[in-house]
Design a protein around this motif. Structure first.
Motif, PDB file in Angstrom:
ATOM      1  N   LYS A 169      -5.670   1.221   2.587  1.00 16.26           N
ATOM      2  CA  LYS A 169      -6.907   1.360   3.352  1.00 16.26           C
ATOM      3  C   LYS A 169      -6.643   2.331   4.495  1.00 16.26           C
ATOM      4  CE  LYS A 169      -9.660  -2.741   2.452  1.00 16.26           C
ATOM      5  NZ  LYS A 169     -10.375  -3.884   3.091  1.00 16.26           N
ATOM      6  N   ILE A 170      -7.231   3.498   4.390  1.00 16.55           N
ATOM      7  CA  ILE A 170      -7.052   4.525   5.402  1.00 16.55           C
ATOM      8  C   ILE A 170      -7.859   4.135   6.635  1.00 16.55           C
ATOM      9  CG2 ILE A 170      -7.150   6.984   5.891  1.00 16.55           C
ATOM     10  CD1 ILE A 170      -5.347   6.132   3.520  1.00 16.55           C
ATOM     11  N   GLY A 171      -7.198   4.081   7.765  1.00 12.25           N
ATOM     12  CA  GLY A 171      -7.873   3.641   8.972  1.00 12.25           C
ATOM     13  C   GLY A 171      -8.324   2.199   8.909  1.00 12.25           C
ATOM     14  N   GLY A 172      -7.802   1.464   7.946  1.00 13.56           N
ATOM     15  CA  GLY A 172      -8.212   0.076   7.773  1.00 13.56           C
ATOM     16  C   GLY A 172      -9.576  -0.083   7.147  1.00 13.56           C
ATOM     17  N   LEU A 173     -10.190   1.030   6.712  1.00 12.42           N
ATOM     18  CA  LEU A 173     -11.569   0.973   6.224  1.00 12.42           C
ATOM     19  C   LEU A 173     -11.755   1.589   4.849  1.00 12.42           C
ATOM     20  CD1 LEU A 173     -13.387   2.013   9.524  1.00 12.42           C
ATOM     21  CD2 LEU A 173     -13.218  -0.300   8.559  1.00 12.42           C
ATOM     22  N   ILE A 174     -11.150   2.742   4.595  1.00 13.79           N
ATOM     23  CA  ILE A 174     -11.418   3.504   3.377  1.00 13.79           C
ATOM     24  C   ILE A 174     -10.406   3.116   2.297  1.00 13.79           C
ATOM     25  CG2 ILE A 174     -11.651   5.807   2.384  1.00 13.79           C
ATOM     26  CD1 ILE A 174     -12.104   6.816   5.282  1.00 13.79           C
ATOM     27  N   PRO A 175     -10.849   2.422   1.209  1.00 15.42           N
ATOM     28  CA  PRO A 175      -9.906   2.001   0.174  1.00 15.42           C
ATOM     29  C   PRO A 175      -9.502   3.134  -0.746  1.00 15.42           C
ATOM     30  CG  PRO A 175     -12.114   1.289  -0.390  1.00 15.42           C
ATOM     31  CD  PRO A 175     -12.218   1.949   0.963  1.00 15.42           C
ATOM     32  N   VAL A 176      -8.223   3.205  -1.057  1.00 18.98           N
ATOM     33  CA  VAL A 176      -7.681   4.189  -1.993  1.00 18.98           C
ATOM     34  C   VAL A 176      -6.750   3.443  -2.941  1.00 18.98           C
ATOM     35  CG1 VAL A 176      -6.290   6.260  -2.261  1.00 18.98           C
ATOM     36  CG2 VAL A 176      -7.814   6.048  -0.288  1.00 18.98           C
ATOM     37  N   LYS A 177      -7.017   3.538  -4.232  1.00 20.36           N
ATOM     38  CA  LYS A 177      -6.195   2.827  -5.217  1.00 20.36           C
ATOM     39  C   LYS A 177      -4.773   3.370  -5.208  1.00 20.36           C
ATOM     40  CE  LYS A 177      -6.109   1.307 -10.038  1.00 20.36           C
ATOM     41  NZ  LYS A 177      -5.888  -0.098  -9.646  1.00 20.36           N
ATOM     42  N   ALA A 178      -3.805   2.468  -5.193  1.00 20.66           N
ATOM     43  CA  ALA A 178      -2.398   2.872  -5.184  1.00 20.66           C
ATOM     44  C   ALA A 178      -1.986   3.361  -6.567  1.00 20.66           C
ATOM     45  CB  ALA A 178      -1.524   1.700  -4.775  1.00 20.66           C
ATOM     46  N   PRO A 179      -1.075   4.326  -6.627  1.00 16.65           N
ATOM     47  CA  PRO A 179      -0.591   4.794  -7.938  1.00 16.65           C
ATOM     48  C   PRO A 179       0.244   3.731  -8.633  1.00 16.65           C
ATOM     49  CG  PRO A 179       0.683   5.775  -6.165  1.00 16.65           C
ATOM     50  CD  PRO A 179      -0.451   5.041  -5.497  1.00 16.65           C
ATOM     51  N   GLU A 180       0.375   3.867  -9.944  1.00 21.58           N
ATOM     52  CA  GLU A 180       1.145   2.898 -10.724  1.00 21.58           C
ATOM     53  C   GLU A 180       2.612   2.869 -10.311  1.00 21.58           C
ATOM     54  OE1 GLU A 180       0.114   0.647 -13.002  1.00 21.58           O
ATOM     55  OE2 GLU A 180      -1.899   1.235 -12.384  1.00 21.58           O
ATOM     56  N   THR A 181       3.076   3.951  -9.729  1.00 16.54           N
ATOM     57  CA  THR A 181       4.484   4.026  -9.311  1.00 16.54           C
ATOM     58  C   THR A 181       4.751   3.319  -7.978  1.00 16.54           C
ATOM     59  OG1 THR A 181       3.992   6.167  -8.273  1.00 16.54           O
ATOM     60  CG2 THR A 181       4.885   6.197 -10.522  1.00 16.54           C
ATOM     61  N   ALA A 182       3.700   2.793  -7.346  1.00 17.31           N
ATOM     62  CA  ALA A 182       3.865   2.129  -6.043  1.00 17.31           C
ATOM     63  C   ALA A 182       4.336   0.695  -6.264  1.00 17.31           C
ATOM     64  CB  ALA A 182       2.564   2.153  -5.262  1.00 17.31           C
ATOM     65  N   VAL A 183       5.632   0.551  -6.516  1.00 15.53           N
ATOM     66  CA  VAL A 183       6.231  -0.753  -6.809  1.00 15.53           C
ATOM     67  C   VAL A 183       7.545  -0.878  -6.034  1.00 15.53           C
ATOM     68  CG1 VAL A 183       5.199  -0.946  -9.096  1.00 15.53           C
ATOM     69  CG2 VAL A 183       7.429   0.158  -8.832  1.00 15.53           C
ATOM     70  N   GLY A 184       8.019  -2.095  -5.911  1.00 13.57           N
ATOM     71  CA  GLY A 184       9.285  -2.332  -5.232  1.00 13.57           C
ATOM     72  C   GLY A 184       9.723  -3.769  -5.412  1.00 13.57           C
ATOM     73  N   GLU A 185      10.745  -4.156  -4.678  1.00 16.90           N
ATOM     74  CA  GLU A 185      11.239  -5.529  -4.676  1.00 16.90           C
ATOM     75  C   GLU A 185      11.597  -5.910  -3.249  1.00 16.90           C
ATOM     76  OE1 GLU A 185      14.517  -5.954  -7.358  1.00 16.90           O
ATOM     77  OE2 GLU A 185      13.302  -5.574  -9.144  1.00 16.90           O
ATOM     78  N   LEU A 186      11.505  -7.198  -2.948  1.00 15.76           N
ATOM     79  CA  LEU A 186      11.839  -7.699  -1.621  1.00 15.76           C
ATOM     80  C   LEU A 186      12.535  -9.046  -1.757  1.00 15.76           C
ATOM     81  CD1 LEU A 186      11.339  -6.961   1.465  1.00 15.76           C
ATOM     82  CD2 LEU A 186       9.568  -8.721   1.364  1.00 15.76           C
ATOM     83  N   GLU A 187      13.670  -9.185  -1.091  1.00 14.94           N
ATOM     84  CA  GLU A 187      14.396 -10.461  -1.073  1.00 14.94           C
ATOM     85  C   GLU A 187      14.350 -11.046   0.333  1.00 14.94           C
ATOM     86  OE1 GLU A 187      18.663 -12.443  -2.445  1.00 14.94           O
ATOM     87  OE2 GLU A 187      18.460 -10.263  -2.291  1.00 14.94           O
ATOM     88  N   ILE A 188      13.964 -12.306   0.437  1.00 16.02           N
ATOM     89  CA  ILE A 188      13.890 -12.990   1.727  1.00 16.02           C
ATOM     90  C   ILE A 188      15.210 -13.720   1.922  1.00 16.02           C
ATOM     91  CG2 ILE A 188      12.660 -14.730   3.082  1.00 16.02           C
ATOM     92  CD1 ILE A 188      10.290 -14.009   1.003  1.00 16.02           C
ATOM     93  N   THR A 189      16.002 -13.253   2.851  1.00 19.00           N
ATOM     94  CA  THR A 189      17.375 -13.737   2.992  1.00 19.00           C
ATOM     95  C   THR A 189      17.567 -14.724   4.140  1.00 19.00           C
ATOM     96  OG1 THR A 189      17.865 -11.752   4.297  1.00 19.00           O
ATOM     97  CG2 THR A 189      18.365 -11.681   1.935  1.00 19.00           C
ATOM     98  N   TYR A 190      16.578 -14.795   5.022  1.00 21.14           N
ATOM     99  CA  TYR A 190      16.595 -15.812   6.089  1.00 21.14           C
ATOM    100  C   TYR A 190      15.156 -16.141   6.432  1.00 21.14           C
ATOM    101  CZ  TYR A 190      17.280 -18.366  10.384  1.00 21.14           C
ATOM    102  OH  TYR A 190      17.259 -19.363  11.342  1.00 21.14           O
ATOM    103  N   LEU A 191      14.879 -17.457   6.638  1.00 22.80           N
ATOM    104  CA  LEU A 191      13.524 -17.877   6.984  1.00 22.80           C
ATOM    105  C   LEU A 191      13.570 -19.163   7.788  1.00 22.80           C
ATOM    106  CD1 LEU A 191      10.405 -17.587   6.632  1.00 22.80           C
ATOM    107  CD2 LEU A 191      10.652 -19.035   4.582  1.00 22.80           C
ATOM    108  N   ASP A 192      12.927 -19.119   8.968  1.00 22.95           N
ATOM    109  CA  ASP A 192      12.602 -20.345   9.680  1.00 22.95           C
ATOM    110  C   ASP A 192      11.211 -20.163  10.272  1.00 22.95           C
ATOM    111  OD1 ASP A 192      12.826 -18.977  12.143  1.00 22.95           O
ATOM    112  OD2 ASP A 192      14.855 -19.718  12.536  1.00 22.95           O
ATOM    113  N   GLN A 193      10.764 -21.064  11.128  1.00 22.16           N
ATOM    114  CA  GLN A 193       9.392 -20.992  11.621  1.00 22.16           C
ATOM    115  C   GLN A 193       9.161 -19.849  12.598  1.00 22.16           C
ATOM    116  OE1 GLN A 193       8.677 -24.763  13.467  1.00 22.16           O
ATOM    117  NE2 GLN A 193      10.109 -24.414  15.163  1.00 22.16           N
TER     118      GLN A 193
END
Length: 239
Positions: A188-212
């Motif tokens: 969302k450009i400027g938080g308002l204008i939606p633009v579809k992400a390309p198919e290549t927009a992928v990744g991974e995320l590992e959560i290694t520490y978590l508390d409140q």
């Protein structure tokens, strides 16, 4: 366009120790009781006690460490670095070492199943140069970056503050109790204008520490992210 704290460029991871109990043999069980003045501790009991002592010692040595002093150390190291934009390679190495100590004391072993994950987080440190926007003049860099996660609906949202207020949303797919695959769907450009992400927009995320209060994550490009909770009630808008 760098938007987030998910990587890559979210252009926002026994019984074998039980003591062996040695039971007296049948012959020993059938032997006559010793007289009072000849009572002694059988060798098997000594061995059982030694094994139990080893087992309890093993448990004590493997208790989760208190993370609070390590959190304080990490926050103090991060504080002068402008979320990582001012970090030298030596700073990055030090913070990575402290983060690894904190990860070893993680009290939440399955963060994707924890309600502590849900809400809006503020990025306070990263090694991702695309998120820090260090190639831009300071006046054109995002002042603050946020990430929201709603694990119950497997959605994430990354948000920039002024001057551009860009956003991106993503679907999450659990790979294990700590790690997700990330598939971005809309910017969302400027938080308002939606633009579809390309198919290549992928990744991974590992959560290694978590508390409140604090979350540490690592992306598939090797970047480190440290975030603090600011609104546990925040819900990501529906698609």
């Amino acid at each position: 366009m760098a938007l987030s704290t998910l990587s890559p460029t979210f252009t926002t991871h026994s019984s074998s120790f039980l003591p062996k109990l040695h039971h007296p043999s049948a012959a020993a069980a059938a032997a006559p009781f010793p007289s009072n003045n000849s009572l002694s501790t059988p060798p098997t009991v000594h061995k059982w006690r030694a094994n139990v002592s080893f087992f309890t010692g093993f448990l004590n040595n493997n208790k989760t460490k208190n993370p609070e002093p390590i959190k304080l150390e990490l926050l103090e190291a991060i504080e002068p670095l402008d979320r990582g934009a001012e970090a030298t390679p030596e700073d990055q190495q030090l913070i990575d070492q402290i983060a690894r100590k904190l990860e070893a004391a993680n009290p939440t072993k399955e963060p994707l199943k924890s309600d502590l994950l849900n809400g809006k987080w503020e990025l306070i440190y990263t090694t991702s140069q695309s998120i820090l926007q260090t190639t831009r003049p300071k006046l054109l860099r995002s002042r603050r970056n946020f990430q929201a996660i709603n694990a119950d609906i497997l959605r994430a949202q990354n948000m920039e503050s002024a001057p551009f207020f860009n956003q991106v949303t993503a679907d999450l797919t659990p790979l294990n109790p700590k790690k997700v695959a990330v598939k971005f769907d809309y910017f969302k450009i400027g938080g308002l204008i939606p633009v579809k992400a390309p198919e290549t927009a992928v990744g991974e995320l590992e959560i290694t520490y978590l508390d409140q209060e604090l979350r540490v994550s690592r992306g598939d490009k090797g970047n480190l992210f440290v975030l603090k909770m600011i609104d546990p009630s925040y819900r990501i808008p529906s698609k």
